[in-house]
Design a protein around this motif. Structure first.
Motif: not given
Length: 104
Positions: A4, A28, A44, A68, A72
């Motif tokens: 992460v 998460v 996440s 993840i 992002r």
């Protein structure tokens, strides 16, 4: 470093210096096993506050790392969009001042 933290470095690169001091909450984990297919669903989520604006991104995927990465990508897109809107507002203000000066 955790996965992460490594993935959130992309977010740190696009934030202004004053924005970096803000605290982000990242969560998460694994949702319940999907009720139909029996597959694991991972999630996440990131939430943080910058300059009177709240940012939040969530993602779900069959793989934790994919969730993840999706999160992002979403938060980077949201912050970039916010910065672009701020730039457009500044440009519009500058244009207005320029037109006012020409009229005088």
């Amino acid at each position: 470093d955790s996965y992460v933290n490594k993935r959130m470095r992309d977010l740190e690169k696009i934030l202004d210096a004053k924005e970096k001091s803000e605290l982000a909450r990242v969560e998460v984990g694994k949702s319940t096993t999907h009720h139909r297919s029996g597959k694991n669903i991972f999630f996440s989520e990131i939430t943080f506050h910058v300059s009177k604006k709240d940012f939040r991104a969530t993602a779900k995927a069959d793989d934790l790392y994919a969730a993840i990465d999706k999160m992002r990508d979403e938060i980077v897109r949201e912050v970039n969009g916010y910065h672009e809107r701020l730039r457009e507002k500044r440009k519009d203000g500058a244009r207005e001042i320029k037109h006012q000066v020409k009229k005088v």
